[in-house]
Scaffold this motif. Structure first.
Motif, PDB file in Angstrom:
ATOM      1  N   SER A 209       0.829  -1.213   0.000  1.00  0.00           N
ATOM      2  CA  SER A 209       0.000   0.000   0.000  1.00  0.00           C
ATOM      3  C   SER A 209       0.860   1.259   0.000  1.00  0.00           C
ATOM      4  O   SER A 209       0.575   2.218  -0.724  1.00  0.00           O
ATOM      5  N   ARG A 210       1.917   1.243   0.807  1.00  0.00           N
ATOM      6  CA  ARG A 210       2.818   2.402   0.885  1.00  0.00           C
ATOM      7  C   ARG A 210       3.518   2.615  -0.461  1.00  0.00           C
ATOM      8  O   ARG A 210       3.654   3.756  -0.916  1.00  0.00           O
ATOM      9  N   THR A 211       3.944   1.530  -1.099  1.00  0.00           N
ATOM     10  CA  THR A 211       4.603   1.629  -2.405  1.00  0.00           C
ATOM     11  C   THR A 211       3.650   2.254  -3.420  1.00  0.00           C
ATOM     12  O   THR A 211       4.026   3.165  -4.166  1.00  0.00           O
TER      13      THR A 211
ATOM     14  N   GLN B 292      12.089   1.528  -2.369  1.00  0.00           N
ATOM     15  CA  GLN B 292      12.649   1.022  -1.110  1.00  0.00           C
ATOM     16  C   GLN B 292      11.637   0.118  -0.397  1.00  0.00           C
ATOM     17  O   GLN B 292      12.029  -0.772   0.349  1.00  0.00           O
ATOM     18  N   PHE B 293      10.356   0.352  -0.614  1.00  0.00           N
ATOM     19  CA  PHE B 293       9.322  -0.504  -0.026  1.00  0.00           C
ATOM     20  C   PHE B 293       9.047  -1.723  -0.905  1.00  0.00           C
ATOM     21  O   PHE B 293       8.724  -2.787  -0.416  1.00  0.00           O
ATOM     22  N   LEU B 294       9.160  -1.536  -2.214  1.00  0.00           N
ATOM     23  CA  LEU B 294       8.835  -2.606  -3.149  1.00  0.00           C
ATOM     24  C   LEU B 294       9.813  -3.777  -3.058  1.00  0.00           C
ATOM     25  O   LEU B 294       9.397  -4.938  -3.092  1.00  0.00           O
ATOM     26  N   GLY B 295      11.095  -3.490  -2.920  1.00  0.00           N
ATOM     27  CA  GLY B 295      12.106  -4.553  -2.839  1.00  0.00           C
ATOM     28  C   GLY B 295      11.817  -5.574  -1.745  1.00  0.00           C
ATOM     29  O   GLY B 295      11.751  -6.784  -2.016  1.00  0.00           O
ATOM     30  N   PRO B 296      11.615  -5.118  -0.506  1.00  0.00           N
ATOM     31  CA  PRO B 296      11.295  -6.074   0.563  1.00  0.00           C
ATOM     32  C   PRO B 296       9.986  -6.837   0.317  1.00  0.00           C
ATOM     33  O   PRO B 296       9.880  -8.009   0.672  1.00  0.00           O
ATOM     34  N   CYS B 297       9.010  -6.186  -0.310  1.00  0.00           N
ATOM     35  CA  CYS B 297       7.742  -6.882  -0.609  1.00  0.00           C
ATOM     36  C   CYS B 297       7.995  -8.046  -1.561  1.00  0.00           C
ATOM     37  O   CYS B 297       7.529  -9.164  -1.328  1.00  0.00           O
TER      38      CYS B 297
ATOM     39  N   MET C 239       4.976  -7.387 -13.534  1.00  0.00           N
ATOM     40  CA  MET C 239       5.663  -6.447 -12.646  1.00  0.00           C
ATOM     41  C   MET C 239       7.103  -6.233 -13.133  1.00  0.00           C
ATOM     42  O   MET C 239       7.583  -5.101 -13.211  1.00  0.00           O
ATOM     43  N   LYS C 240       7.766  -7.322 -13.487  1.00  0.00           N
ATOM     44  CA  LYS C 240       9.155  -7.235 -13.959  1.00  0.00           C
ATOM     45  C   LYS C 240       9.229  -6.410 -15.245  1.00  0.00           C
ATOM     46  O   LYS C 240      10.088  -5.532 -15.385  1.00  0.00           O
ATOM     47  N   GLU C 241       8.311  -6.681 -16.179  1.00  0.00           N
ATOM     48  CA  GLU C 241       8.295  -5.937 -17.441  1.00  0.00           C
ATOM     49  C   GLU C 241       8.012  -4.452 -17.208  1.00  0.00           C
ATOM     50  O   GLU C 241       8.634  -3.586 -17.826  1.00  0.00           O
TER      51      GLU C 241
END
Length: 199
Positions: A86-88, A102-107, A153-155
């Motif tokens: 949600s934050r991302t 920075q939030f997406l990586g850990p997710c 997501m990767k694309e």
């Protein structure tokens, strides 16, 4: 085989797994001289001769219990990504790309670990993707959908399409991570039922 002074702990573990531990149980911990051997210490101890230990204890747990606990951990991992997701999304829609990432990586790493845990439970219990269903949806379809979302997501990430990433996080990953909880329930129930029938 015979155990003698030159038998390594690793050889003993293999023998215990193969001959002394019932099929429905797993060795979950090894204690050497009253201390649990973990991580690097366990790795080093496996090559040592068993005669170097005064006492060795093998702790076991039922396969079903280990599987259910691993599934509960996976459920918690999927759930804990909700706030980061949600934050991302919020940061991406506000144009704060670097902070959002920075939030997406850990997710994404947590999603991968949770998915891996589910896959390991399936392998451990002998359940196939085709054996599990939740709310009328086969797990095979769920995994296909999950894989497709990760590919999208990767694309989007490679194309720096942050609007698409925000949309995927909001409208695809949210409902999908919620569905994982339902599938985890189904896998857990089937595991318990299968082990209760056999034992």
């Amino acid at each position: 085989g015979a155990i003698d002074a030159e038998t390594t702990l690793e050889q003993l573990v293999d023998a215990v797994r193969g001959e002394a531990v019932p099929e429905d149980r797993l060795v979950i911990s090894i204690q050497g001289d009253g201390r649990e051997l973990v991580a690097q210490e366990l790795e080093e101890a496996l090559s040592r001769e068993v005669s170097k230990f005064g006492r060795l204890d093998f702790l076991t747990e039922s396969t079903a219990t280990v599987a259910v606990e691993a599934l509960e951990t996976a459920r918690q991992m999927f759930a804990e990504t909700s706030e980061g997701r949600s934050r991302t999304t919020e940061l991406l829609t506000q144009g704060h790309i670097d902070e959002a990432l920075q939030f997406l990586g850990p997710c994404t790493s947590t999603w991968q670990r949770a998915f891996d845990a589910v896959a390991q439970v399936l392998a451990l219990t002998g359940l196939g993707l085709e054996d599990v269903e939740a709310d009328g949806m086969p797990l095979t379809d769920m995994v296909e959908s999950w894989t497709d979302q990760l590919r999208q997501m990767k694309e989007a990430f490679e194309g720096k399409d942050f609007v698409l990433i925000a949309d995927l996080l909001e409208y695809e990953f949210g409902p999908t991570t919620d569905r994982w909880s339902v599938f985890i329930d189904s896998i857990s129930e089937q595991t318990q039922e299968n082990y209760a029938q056999v034992h």
